[in-house]
Design a protein around this motif. Structure first.
Motif, PDB file in Angstrom:
ATOM      1  N   HIS A  99     -24.847  -8.428  -4.071  1.00 17.01           N
ATOM      2  CA  HIS A  99     -24.564  -8.606  -2.648  1.00 17.01           C
ATOM      3  C   HIS A  99     -24.908 -10.008  -2.171  1.00 17.01           C
ATOM      4  O   HIS A  99     -25.104 -10.232  -0.983  1.00 17.01           O
ATOM      5  CB  HIS A  99     -25.313  -7.559  -1.827  1.00 17.01           C
ATOM      6  CG  HIS A  99     -24.740  -6.193  -1.994  1.00 17.01           C
ATOM      7  ND1 HIS A  99     -23.597  -5.778  -1.353  1.00 17.01           N
ATOM      8  CD2 HIS A  99     -25.124  -5.153  -2.764  1.00 17.01           C
ATOM      9  CE1 HIS A  99     -23.319  -4.545  -1.714  1.00 17.01           C
ATOM     10  NE2 HIS A  99     -24.222  -4.144  -2.564  1.00 17.01           N
ATOM     11  N   GLY A 100     -25.004 -10.942  -3.103  1.00 11.74           N
ATOM     12  CA  GLY A 100     -25.055 -12.337  -2.712  1.00 11.74           C
ATOM     13  C   GLY A 100     -26.422 -12.978  -2.625  1.00 11.74           C
ATOM     14  O   GLY A 100     -26.551 -14.021  -1.988  1.00 11.74           O
ATOM     15  N   VAL A 101     -27.464 -12.395  -3.244  1.00 13.61           N
ATOM     16  CA  VAL A 101     -28.749 -13.077  -3.217  1.00 13.61           C
ATOM     17  C   VAL A 101     -28.725 -14.233  -4.205  1.00 13.61           C
ATOM     18  O   VAL A 101     -27.980 -14.225  -5.185  1.00 13.61           O
ATOM     19  CB  VAL A 101     -29.924 -12.121  -3.535  1.00 13.61           C
ATOM     20  CG1 VAL A 101     -29.917 -10.923  -2.612  1.00 13.61           C
ATOM     21  CG2 VAL A 101     -29.899 -11.681  -4.980  1.00 13.61           C
ATOM     22  N   LEU A 102     -29.539 -15.236  -3.943  1.00 18.05           N
ATOM     23  CA  LEU A 102     -29.541 -16.444  -4.760  1.00 18.05           C
ATOM     24  C   LEU A 102     -30.172 -16.204  -6.123  1.00 18.05           C
ATOM     25  O   LEU A 102     -29.669 -16.654  -7.157  1.00 18.05           O
ATOM     26  CB  LEU A 102     -30.297 -17.560  -4.023  1.00 18.05           C
ATOM     27  CG  LEU A 102     -30.468 -18.877  -4.784  1.00 18.05           C
ATOM     28  CD1 LEU A 102     -29.116 -19.553  -4.971  1.00 18.05           C
ATOM     29  CD2 LEU A 102     -31.430 -19.805  -4.041  1.00 18.05           C
ATOM     30  N   ASP A 103     -31.288 -15.487  -6.139  1.00 18.99           N
ATOM     31  CA  ASP A 103     -32.020 -15.273  -7.388  1.00 18.99           C
ATOM     32  C   ASP A 103     -33.014 -14.142  -7.182  1.00 18.99           C
ATOM     33  O   ASP A 103     -33.131 -13.591  -6.086  1.00 18.99           O
ATOM     34  CB  ASP A 103     -32.757 -16.552  -7.795  1.00 18.99           C
ATOM     35  CG  ASP A 103     -32.918 -16.675  -9.313  1.00 18.99           C
ATOM     36  OD1 ASP A 103     -32.921 -15.624  -9.984  1.00 18.99           O
ATOM     37  OD2 ASP A 103     -33.039 -17.797  -9.808  1.00 18.99           O
TER      38      ASP A 103
END
Length: 374
Positions: A99-103
């Motif tokens: 769902h688009g988290v960076l890391d």
């Protein structure tokens, strides 16, 4: 150095303080703008704190990290997010990454792991800020058109997913009509690129949000055929409108199916039968063939309660019955209602009843209150 603001969402005070100390004085490129112990409190702080980065744990009381990120994405689709998780929650974290988290940071994590993730986030933040500065121009590089096209598709995909989370067809339709209107009047070459970006976003959203046993991608109606080089602007626009109409038909069918199948009733029955196990939102979403973020929003819209709060209160209700009607020990009751750690169970029980399990067991029956009735 160009520092960004970070919001830390973590229910373990020692770990939260450790993160804050690492960034003390603007070190690692970040200033701590706020802290919260759960997703609900963090949501109320977003507008005031206006963070550039959010560090959030997965497993927290009141509102867990995945549900928090789902709500956050509705208003701030481009906000940088880093997930903190434990090994046993790794699959849960993978769902959040989609769902688009960076890391993500996996507990127990070393200081060097934290530094690397924060450095990665700082680089991304600085890159974004530089692109907004006056006079910032970069000449075209080999492959830059493709990169720009993919970036645009990702941006559109995030907007589509955020609109879908509202559960309102008119919001989604308005967004798509706005995108079509923006295509009118631009040069033909640019029009084809933007049309391609929109179609890629539609296809990616179908795969992530709608693709279930009921709705395989082959039946979506959104064509894999791309705009042809010889097409005129009018032909491209007609083609784009057809893709949008097909997408909206699929959305309406998918939404209607969710209502007809009494998804939330089935989910609540599942919780009733499995509350003593590790009852995760992602498991329930998979059980009812639904995207986790949309399921979270639909559950709260239908029941008036977040999924995490509902499960917690149900477990506390079962625990209260066991305290009142059995001689089971506290740790046995904790295990029976789905808690691995008796101390954590006691803390949650106190939050619900404002007294410990031992104190609750001693009060008269007529004074006992169920958390589901408050």
């Amino acid at each position: 150095m160009l520092n960004g603001n970070v919001l830390i969402v973590e229910d373990q005070p020692n770990f939260r303080r450790g993160l804050m100390k690492m960034m003390e004085g603007g070190r690692l490129g970040w200033n701590v703008a706020g802290e919260a112990a759960n997703g609900h409190d963090a949501l109320t702080m977003l507008d005031q704190v206006r963070p550039d980065l959010v560090l959030t744990d997965i497993r927290m009381p009141v509102m867990d990290g995945l549900e928090f990120v789902g709500h956050l994405r509705q208003k701030y689709p481009e906000l940088l997010v880093v997930i903190i998780t434990a090994y046993k929650n790794f699959e849960y974290a993978q769902a959040a990454v989609r769902h688009g988290v960076l890391d993500l940071l996996v507990k127990p994590c070393k200081e060097e792991d934290v530094r690397q993730v924060l450095s990665k986030a700082a680089d991304r933040f600085i890159q974004r800020r530089k692109q907004l500065l006056p006079g910032h121009h970069e000449g075209p590089q080999p492959g830059s058109v493709v990169v720009l096209n993919q970036s645009r598709a990702k941006e559109l995909e995030a907007q589509l997913m955020s609109a879908i989370l509202t559960g309102q067809a008119e919001v989604l339709e308005q967004l798509l009509h706005q995108r079509i209107a923006e295509l009118s009047g631009i040069p033909e070459a640019e029009l084809k690129l933007q049309a391609l970006s929109l179609t890629l976003a539609l296809q990616a959203t179908i795969q992530k949000q709608f693709q279930t046993d009921r709705f395989p991608s082959a039946d979506s109606g959104v064509s894999d055929r791309m705009p042809q080089p010889h097409w005129k602007a009018e032909e491209v626009l007609v083609w784009v409108k057809e893709q949008v109409l097909s997408f909206m038909r699929l959305f309406m069918q998918w939404q209607a199916s969710s209502k007809q199948d009494n998804v939330i009733e089935r989910a609540m029955q599942y919780v009733e039968e499995h509350y003593h196990e590790e009852c995760r939102l992602t498991d329930l979403a998979d059980y009812v063939h639904m995207n986790p973020s949309y399921f979270s929003v639909l559950f709260k819209k239908t029941t008036g309660d977040s999924f995490t709060s509902y499960v917690t209160r149900l477990r506390m209700d079962k625990a209260a019955l066991l305290l009142r009607n059995t001689d089971m020990r506290i740790f046995e009751i904790a295990c029976a209602v789905g808690f691995d750690e008796p101390n954590y169970f006691t803390n949650v029980f106190k939050q619900q009843f404002r007294m410990s399990p031992k104190e609750y067991r001693k009060i008269p029956v007529e004074e006992a209150v169920s958390p589901l009735s408050t």
